[in-house]
Motif scaffolding. Structure first.
Motif, mmCIF file in Angstrom:
data_model
loop_
_atom_site.group_PDB
_atom_site.id
_atom_site.type_symbol
_atom_site.label_atom_id
_atom_site.label_comp_id
_atom_site.label_asym_id
_atom_site.label_seq_id
_atom_site.Cartn_x
_atom_site.Cartn_y
_atom_site.Cartn_z
ATOM 1 N N VAL A 1 65.430 50.239 27.401
ATOM 2 C CA VAL A 1 66.545 50.070 28.331
ATOM 3 C C VAL A 1 66.963 51.415 28.925
ATOM 4 C CG1 VAL A 1 68.993 49.445 28.520
ATOM 5 C CG2 VAL A 1 67.416 47.969 27.244
ATOM 6 N N ILE A 2 67.097 52.427 28.075
ATOM 7 C CA ILE A 2 67.523 53.750 28.554
ATOM 8 C C ILE A 2 66.475 54.342 29.485
ATOM 9 C CG2 ILE A 2 68.193 56.070 27.848
ATOM 10 C CD1 ILE A 2 69.153 54.858 25.199
ATOM 11 N N PHE A 3 65.195 54.188 29.134
ATOM 12 C CA PHE A 3 64.134 54.664 30.031
ATOM 13 C C PHE A 3 64.230 53.991 31.390
ATOM 14 C CE2 PHE A 3 60.021 53.476 31.896
ATOM 15 C CZ PHE A 3 59.599 54.720 32.320
ATOM 16 N N LEU B 1 65.957 44.623 31.785
ATOM 17 C CA LEU B 1 66.048 43.247 31.297
ATOM 18 C C LEU B 1 65.053 43.002 30.163
ATOM 19 C CD1 LEU B 1 67.405 40.502 31.745
ATOM 20 C CD2 LEU B 1 65.577 39.945 33.363
ATOM 21 N N GLY B 2 63.874 43.570 30.269
ATOM 22 C CA GLY B 2 62.883 43.415 29.213
ATOM 23 C C GLY B 2 63.326 44.056 27.913
ATOM 24 N N GLY B 3 63.915 45.249 27.980
ATOM 25 C CA GLY B 3 64.397 45.912 26.775
ATOM 26 C C GLY B 3 65.481 45.111 26.074
ATOM 27 N N VAL B 4 66.399 44.560 26.844
ATOM 28 C CA VAL B 4 67.447 43.713 26.271
ATOM 29 C C VAL B 4 66.820 42.491 25.615
ATOM 30 C CG1 VAL B 4 69.431 42.249 26.820
ATOM 31 C CG2 VAL B 4 69.217 44.507 27.879
ATOM 32 N N ASP C 1 55.838 40.736 17.555
ATOM 33 C CA ASP C 1 55.225 41.691 18.479
ATOM 34 C C ASP C 1 54.962 41.052 19.830
ATOM 35 O OD1 ASP C 1 53.573 44.294 18.975
ATOM 36 O OD2 ASP C 1 52.198 42.657 19.483
ATOM 37 N N LEU C 2 54.499 39.801 19.804
ATOM 38 C CA LEU C 2 54.185 39.109 21.051
ATOM 39 C C LEU C 2 55.369 39.104 22.003
ATOM 40 C CD1 LEU C 2 52.660 37.162 22.948
ATOM 41 C CD2 LEU C 2 53.381 35.299 21.455
ATOM 42 N N PHE C 3 56.514 38.630 21.544
ATOM 43 C CA PHE C 3 57.644 38.467 22.446
ATOM 44 C C PHE C 3 58.368 39.781 22.736
ATOM 45 C CE2 PHE C 3 57.020 34.114 21.003
ATOM 46 C CZ PHE C 3 57.120 33.426 22.205
ATOM 47 N N ALA C 4 58.472 40.662 21.746
ATOM 48 C CA ALA C 4 59.189 41.916 21.961
ATOM 49 C C ALA C 4 58.472 42.799 22.981
ATOM 50 C CB ALA C 4 59.374 42.655 20.648
ATOM 51 N N VAL C 5 57.165 43.007 22.771
ATOM 52 C CA VAL C 5 56.427 43.885 23.674
ATOM 53 C C VAL C 5 56.160 43.196 25.015
ATOM 54 C CG1 VAL C 5 54.324 45.260 23.942
ATOM 55 C CG2 VAL C 5 55.404 45.063 21.702
ATOM 56 N N PHE C 6 55.976 41.883 24.993
ATOM 57 C CA PHE C 6 55.817 41.139 26.247
ATOM 58 C C PHE C 6 57.017 41.381 27.160
ATOM 59 C CE2 PHE C 6 56.801 37.328 28.732
ATOM 60 C CZ PHE C 6 55.635 37.160 29.447
#
Length: 430
Positions: free
Chosen positions: A312-314, A391-394, A241-246
């Motif tokens: 990413v789509i958003f 970039l965050g979504g990827v 959760d830390l890295f994905a949502v960050f």
């Protein structure tokens, strides 16, 4: 159990009075928080833009709001977790909600007198960070003491409904009240914080395990951190959760999208804030009636991957309906993973360490949210808001692939069932 033994074990957490009071407090507090936080971001961004700052510069102010909320959490987390294990969790939560009430009253007054400024917003952000540093572990470790272990996944889902309902209705309340009068969201938030304090006062004495008093406080803090590191299930779930949502957190940039990309104003801002919360709330409602039982680890990984893809789509969308649809998916996927993660963490942690483990979880949630807001705002300042979100979504999708290899236990966990020795350590859960 937290109440006298019943001839027939309760089939729903809502049949337990202490949990009902806790649920109402959670709902009222979350309504207040998200109504207030939306307006704090909106006012800060508009103050900066009206002062002549560029989109990037104003985004940087949002980044600082996130950083100032995260810093107290980062510094205080080890001590707040120990406090939740050593002191009365209900009283600790009430004190911290009182601090948030004071913040709401302060913002209501300065808004009423048209004296809002970015420094004031920064000061309130720090105070909110302190309050959340202590209230998060206290409430997080209190909930498992209120229900039998068999009802804990249902209780987590219902608690999440209160949280998500607050996220759904809170921004709508905040946006609508702000249109009526800018000070109203803060005044209503203050009233809701008061209701949360009163509701917690109706929770009776809650038995819980006692930590080893032979160790000094620093040793007890280290003991909690060591448990997180040694338990690969807990460590993998928390850090996923830390890295994905960050990386994929886009909420800090909602004011940017509302004003300068989608151009939908304050009403559109409320819709953007509500869309993921609606998806998450409906998902939590589903789990409260139909708890997940099988292949929980792999499903958590897939949920985070969907979360990153929808982000990413958003990020690429310039169409409000498509943006709202993707945020709805983001909320569904996030709640799916939250439900699994929180159930695994609570059920795989002995009660005498739940406060300290909850504090670590709270810090990672804050790191992924508030510090993630700082990261997103800073990245938007450097490369633009759209590129930052994409970039965050990827990055979130890549995190899933990495964690599936680094923590194979996440791929192989089939059920929520805790190890037998944890059941023995929690006699109150019989």
């Amino acid at each position: 159990m937290s109440e006298p033994a019943l001839s027939d074990p309760p089939k729903s957490p809502f049949r337990i009075g202490n949990f009902r009071a806790f649920w109402i407090a959670r709902l009222a507090m979350t309504l207040a928080q998200y109504s207030m936080l939306l307006i704090i971001g909106w006012q800060t961004y508009n103050i900066a833009r009206d002062a002549g700052m560029s989109v990037g510069g104003a985004s940087g102010q949002l980044a600082l709001i996130g950083l100032l909320q995260f810093a107290p959490l980062f510094v205080l987390t080890p001590f707040s977790g120990l406090a939740a294990d050593r002191f009365n969790r209900r009283n600790l939560a009430r004190m911290m909600i009182l601090l948030q009430l004071a913040c709401a009253v302060t913002l209501a007054l300065v808004t009423w007198h048209d004296a809002v400024s970015i420094p004031i917003m920064f000061g309130v952000a720090v105070a909110l960070g302190v309050a959340r540093a202590f209230s998060g572990p206290a409430l997080g470790s209190l909930a498992p003491n209120l229900v039998p272990a068999a009802l804990l996944p249902n209780a987590i889902a219902l608690s999440s409904i209160a949280w998500q309902a607050g996220m759904i209705i809170g921004p709508a309340i905040g946006g609508r009240l702000y249109e009526e009068a800018p000070y109203l969201p803060y005044a209503v938030s203050a009233s809701l914080f008061a209701l949360a304090i009163i509701s917690l006062s109706f929770i009776g004495q809650v038995p819980r395990s006692v930590i080893n008093g032979a160790k000094k406080p620093i040793g007890q803090i280290v003991e909690g951190l060591a448990y997180v590191v040694q338990n690969k299930m807990v460590l993998g779930s928390i850090t996923l959760d830390l890295f994905a949502v960050f990386l994929a957190g886009a909420t800090a940039l909602f004011p940017v999208y509302a004003r300068d990309i989608l151009q939908v104003g304050a009403s559109g801002l409320s819709q953007l804030a509500m869309a993921p919360a609606i998806g998450a709330g409906l998902t939590a409602l589903w789990f409260s009636f139909s708890p997940l039982k099988n292949n929980v680890g792999p499903k958590m990984l897939w949920a985070v991957a969907v979360f990153g893809t929808a982000t990413v789509i958003f990020g690429l969308s310039t169409n409000l309906p498509l943006s709202l649809a993707m945020l709805f998916v983001v909320g569904c996927a996030d709640m799916f993973s939250v439900y699994i993660r929180q159930s695994l963490i609570q059920l795989h942690t002995p009660d005498d360490k739940r406060g300290r483990v909850s504090s670590v979880s709270q810090m990672t949630i804050s790191a992924s949210n508030e510090f993630g807001d700082f990261f997103s705002g800073s990245l938007a300042f450097l490369i633009g808001p759209v590129a930052a979100v994409v970039l965050g979504g990827v990055g979130a999708v890549l995190t899933v692939a990495a964690w599936a290899r680094v923590f194979p236990v996440l791929r192989t966990t089939k059920t929520f069932d805790p190890p037998d020795h944890l059941l023995e350590d929690n006699p109150d859960k019989s």
